[in-house]
Motif scaffolding. Sequence first.
Motif, PDB file in Angstrom:
ATOM      1  N   VAL A  20     -13.156 -64.704 -42.871  1.00 55.88           N
ATOM      2  CA  VAL A  20     -14.071 -63.594 -43.205  1.00 55.88           C
ATOM      3  C   VAL A  20     -15.424 -64.161 -43.636  1.00 55.88           C
ATOM      4  O   VAL A  20     -16.483 -63.693 -43.201  1.00 55.88           O
ATOM      5  N   TYR A  24     -18.974 -63.500 -41.550  1.00 56.27           N
ATOM      6  CA  TYR A  24     -20.142 -62.820 -42.120  1.00 56.27           C
ATOM      7  C   TYR A  24     -21.125 -63.824 -42.711  1.00 56.27           C
ATOM      8  O   TYR A  24     -21.840 -63.512 -43.656  1.00 56.27           O
ATOM      9  N   GLN A  34     -22.642 -52.954 -35.067  1.00 56.67           N
ATOM     10  CA  GLN A  34     -23.351 -51.731 -35.467  1.00 56.67           C
ATOM     11  C   GLN A  34     -24.156 -51.165 -34.294  1.00 56.67           C
ATOM     12  O   GLN A  34     -24.240 -49.958 -34.104  1.00 56.67           O
ATOM     13  N   GLY A  65     -18.736 -54.529 -50.503  1.00 56.57           N
ATOM     14  CA  GLY A  65     -18.774 -55.009 -49.105  1.00 56.57           C
ATOM     15  C   GLY A  65     -20.004 -54.444 -48.426  1.00 56.57           C
ATOM     16  O   GLY A  65     -19.943 -53.920 -47.310  1.00 56.57           O
ATOM     17  N   GLY A  67     -22.518 -55.686 -46.975  1.00 56.13           N
ATOM     18  CA  GLY A  67     -23.002 -56.263 -45.722  1.00 56.13           C
ATOM     19  C   GLY A  67     -24.511 -56.380 -45.704  1.00 56.13           C
ATOM     20  O   GLY A  67     -25.135 -56.840 -46.673  1.00 56.13           O
ATOM     21  N   TYR A  71     -26.268 -49.003 -46.069  1.00 53.51           N
ATOM     22  CA  TYR A  71     -26.170 -47.874 -47.002  1.00 53.51           C
ATOM     23  C   TYR A  71     -27.130 -48.040 -48.170  1.00 53.51           C
ATOM     24  O   TYR A  71     -27.767 -47.078 -48.610  1.00 53.51           O
ATOM     25  N   ASP A  88     -20.873 -58.188 -52.316  1.00 51.10           N
ATOM     26  CA  ASP A  88     -20.295 -58.722 -51.076  1.00 51.10           C
ATOM     27  C   ASP A  88     -19.761 -60.120 -51.338  1.00 51.10           C
ATOM     28  O   ASP A  88     -20.261 -60.845 -52.202  1.00 51.10           O
ATOM     29  N   LEU A  89     -18.753 -60.485 -50.552  1.00 52.32           N
ATOM     30  CA  LEU A  89     -18.149 -61.815 -50.658  1.00 52.32           C
ATOM     31  C   LEU A  89     -19.081 -62.876 -50.085  1.00 52.32           C
ATOM     32  O   LEU A  89     -19.060 -64.029 -50.494  1.00 52.32           O
ATOM     33  N   ALA A 104     -19.292 -61.272 -55.085  1.00 52.73           N
ATOM     34  CA  ALA A 104     -17.987 -61.198 -55.738  1.00 52.73           C
ATOM     35  C   ALA A 104     -16.952 -60.715 -54.742  1.00 52.73           C
ATOM     36  O   ALA A 104     -17.286 -60.250 -53.649  1.00 52.73           O
ATOM     37  N   ASP A 105     -15.684 -60.827 -55.172  1.00 51.38           N
ATOM     38  CA  ASP A 105     -14.566 -60.404 -54.342  1.00 51.38           C
ATOM     39  C   ASP A 105     -14.174 -58.981 -54.738  1.00 51.38           C
ATOM     40  O   ASP A 105     -13.954 -58.697 -55.920  1.00 51.38           O
ATOM     41  N   ALA A 106     -14.076 -58.109 -53.748  1.00 49.33           N
ATOM     42  CA  ALA A 106     -13.694 -56.716 -54.018  1.00 49.33           C
ATOM     43  C   ALA A 106     -12.314 -56.623 -54.653  1.00 49.33           C
ATOM     44  O   ALA A 106     -11.974 -55.614 -55.266  1.00 49.33           O
ATOM     45  N   MET A 122     -17.236 -49.098 -47.417  1.00 50.48           N
ATOM     46  CA  MET A 122     -17.428 -48.656 -46.031  1.00 50.48           C
ATOM     47  C   MET A 122     -17.033 -49.765 -45.047  1.00 50.48           C
ATOM     48  O   MET A 122     -17.631 -50.848 -45.036  1.00 50.48           O
ATOM     49  N   HIS A 123     -16.037 -49.452 -44.245  1.00 48.25           N
ATOM     50  CA  HIS A 123     -15.583 -50.404 -43.231  1.00 48.25           C
ATOM     51  C   HIS A 123     -15.405 -51.812 -43.818  1.00 48.25           C
ATOM     52  O   HIS A 123     -15.928 -52.785 -43.284  1.00 48.25           O
TER      53      HIS A 123
HETATM   54  C1  LIG Z   1     -17.644 -54.701 -41.442  1.00 51.03           C
HETATM   55  S1  LIG Z   1     -18.725 -55.239 -42.703  1.00 51.03           S
HETATM   56  C2  LIG Z   1     -19.239 -53.665 -43.384  1.00 51.03           C
HETATM   57  C3  LIG Z   1     -20.588 -53.726 -44.058  1.00 51.03           C
HETATM   58  C4  LIG Z   1     -21.111 -52.376 -44.589  1.00 51.03           C
HETATM   59  N1  LIG Z   1     -20.217 -51.828 -45.599  1.00 51.03           N
HETATM   60  C5  LIG Z   1     -21.271 -51.397 -43.467  1.00 51.03           C
HETATM   61  O1  LIG Z   1     -20.432 -50.487 -43.307  1.00 51.03           O
HETATM   62  O2  LIG Z   1     -22.257 -51.546 -42.719  1.00 51.03           O
HETATM   63  C6  LIG Z   1     -17.607 -55.841 -43.958  1.00 51.03           C
HETATM   64  C7  LIG Z   1     -18.307 -56.470 -45.147  1.00 51.03           C
HETATM   65  O3  LIG Z   1     -17.328 -56.671 -46.178  1.00 51.03           O
HETATM   66  C8  LIG Z   1     -17.551 -57.952 -46.746  1.00 51.03           C
HETATM   67  N2  LIG Z   1     -16.286 -58.405 -47.344  1.00 51.03           N
HETATM   68  C9  LIG Z   1     -15.185 -58.832 -46.703  1.00 51.03           C
HETATM   69  N3  LIG Z   1     -14.215 -59.139 -47.580  1.00 51.03           N
HETATM   70  C10 LIG Z   1     -14.722 -58.904 -48.816  1.00 51.03           C
HETATM   71  C11 LIG Z   1     -14.210 -59.033 -50.140  1.00 51.03           C
HETATM   72  N4  LIG Z   1     -12.958 -59.476 -50.368  1.00 51.03           N
HETATM   73  N5  LIG Z   1     -15.022 -58.715 -51.171  1.00 51.03           N
HETATM   74  C12 LIG Z   1     -16.279 -58.271 -50.963  1.00 51.03           C
HETATM   75  N6  LIG Z   1     -16.826 -58.133 -49.726  1.00 51.03           N
HETATM   76  C13 LIG Z   1     -16.046 -58.436 -48.671  1.00 51.03           C
HETATM   77  C14 LIG Z   1     -18.042 -58.818 -45.593  1.00 51.03           C
HETATM   78  O4  LIG Z   1     -18.714 -59.991 -46.042  1.00 51.03           O
HETATM   79  C15 LIG Z   1     -18.935 -57.833 -44.850  1.00 51.03           C
HETATM   80  O5  LIG Z   1     -20.258 -57.881 -45.332  1.00 51.03           O
END
Ligand SMILES: C[S@@+](CC[C@H](N)C(=O)[O-])C[C@H]1O[C@@H](n2cnc3c(N)ncnc32)[C@H](O)[C@@H]1O
Length: 285
Positions: A20, A24, A34, A65, A67, A71, A88-89, A104-106, A122-123
Motif C-alpha cells: 500500500v 501510494y 480517478q 486516507g 490521498g 475531498y 494518510d499512511l 498516521a495509520d487509520a 472514502m475508498h
Molecule cells: C484509493 S485512495 C483514496 C483517497 C481519497 N480518500 C479519495 O477517495 O480520493 C486510498 C488512500 O488511503 C490511504 N491509506 C491506505 N491505507 C491506509 C491506512 N492504514 N491508514 C491511513 N491511510 C491509508 C492511501 O495512502 C491512499 O491515499
Amino acid sequence: MPLHNESPARFLASTDRAVVTRAYHDDRPLLARQRLYDHQRPRYDLPGMVLDQVGDREGVWLDVGCGNGKYLHRIRAERPQARAVGLDLSTTMLTTPVRPAVCADAARLPVHTGSVQVVLGMHMLYHLADPDQALAGMARVLEPEGVLVVSTNARSDKAELDGWWARAAADVLGTAVGPRRVKLSASFPAEEAADRVATHFAEVKEIDLDGTIEVDTPAPILKHYASYRAWSHQVHVPFEQTLSRVEHLLRQELEDGPLRITTHQKMVIAHHSRPTQTLAEGSGG
Ligand SMILES: C[S@@+](CC[C@H](N)C(=O)[O-])C[C@H]1O[C@@H](n2cnc3c(N)ncnc32)[C@H](O)[C@@H]1O
C-alpha cells in the motif's frame, strides 16, 4: 501456479502495508483511477455529495486516507467554518496542497475520543487489515452527534475490466481461463458496507452510485490497469505482457464501437455514533 481458485484471503493482500505504501508513493496511480471517472455518466460530484450530506457543521472534519486531497480541497473551499484535517499512511501523499494533514495509520487514529465532528473514510477502508476495527476507531473519535461518511466499490464494479483482464491473462498464459485482476475493494465491498458500518453507528443510510463509463480510446483504461502495478506480484501472470495483450483486445473491441464499463459503488452515511459507554471502550487508537 494457482490460477482460478483464488481463496478470499488472496484479496486481503490489498491491505499489505508495504505494498500500500508503495502503491501510494506518489499520486499518479490514484490519479489514473480517478480520471477514468471523467468518462462516467451520470457524473457524481462525490465531494459535493459529502458536503450536502454533512451540511454546514463546524468543528473538525477528519478525512482518513485523504490521498491527494480530492475531498479536503472542496471542504476547505466551501466550508470555511470547518477545520478540515487530512490523515494518510503515505507521507508523500501529504504534499503541501493537502496540509494540514497527519501521517498516521487509520487502524490507530492519534485523535482524542469524541473530539471530531465529521469523519470521512472514502475508498480507503479496504486497505485496512481489519476494516471493522478501523470503523470502531472512527466511532471512538467522533462526537456522539457526529457524522461518518464512507464509500467503496461493489463486487460487480467494473466487471468488464475483470473480463478483459482475464481474457488477456489467459492468452498470455495459454490457458482457457485467466486469473482475475486484483480488486482493491474486495475486503470491504459496497454490498456489505452499510451493515458493517451499522455495527458501530446508528441511522445508517446508503446511496447507490451506479453508472457507465464510455471511452473511444483504450488509453484511460490501460492507465487504470497500469495503476495496479504495485500489486503485480499477486496477479499470477506477467503484468506488462498482460497489459500489452489487453491493449490489443481493447483495440479489437473498439472496431465494434465505444468501450463501456459499468460502475457500482456506494456512499454510506451514519449520523449518530453509538452510546458514550461504548465509545469509551473503543479500541481504535
Ligand atoms: C484509493 S485512495 C483514496 C483517497 C481519497 N480518500 C479519495 O477517495 O480520493 C486510498 C488512500 O488511503 C490511504 N491509506 C491506505 N491505507 C491506509 C491506512 N492504514 N491508514 C491511513 N491511510 C491509508 C492511501 O495512502 C491512499 O491515499
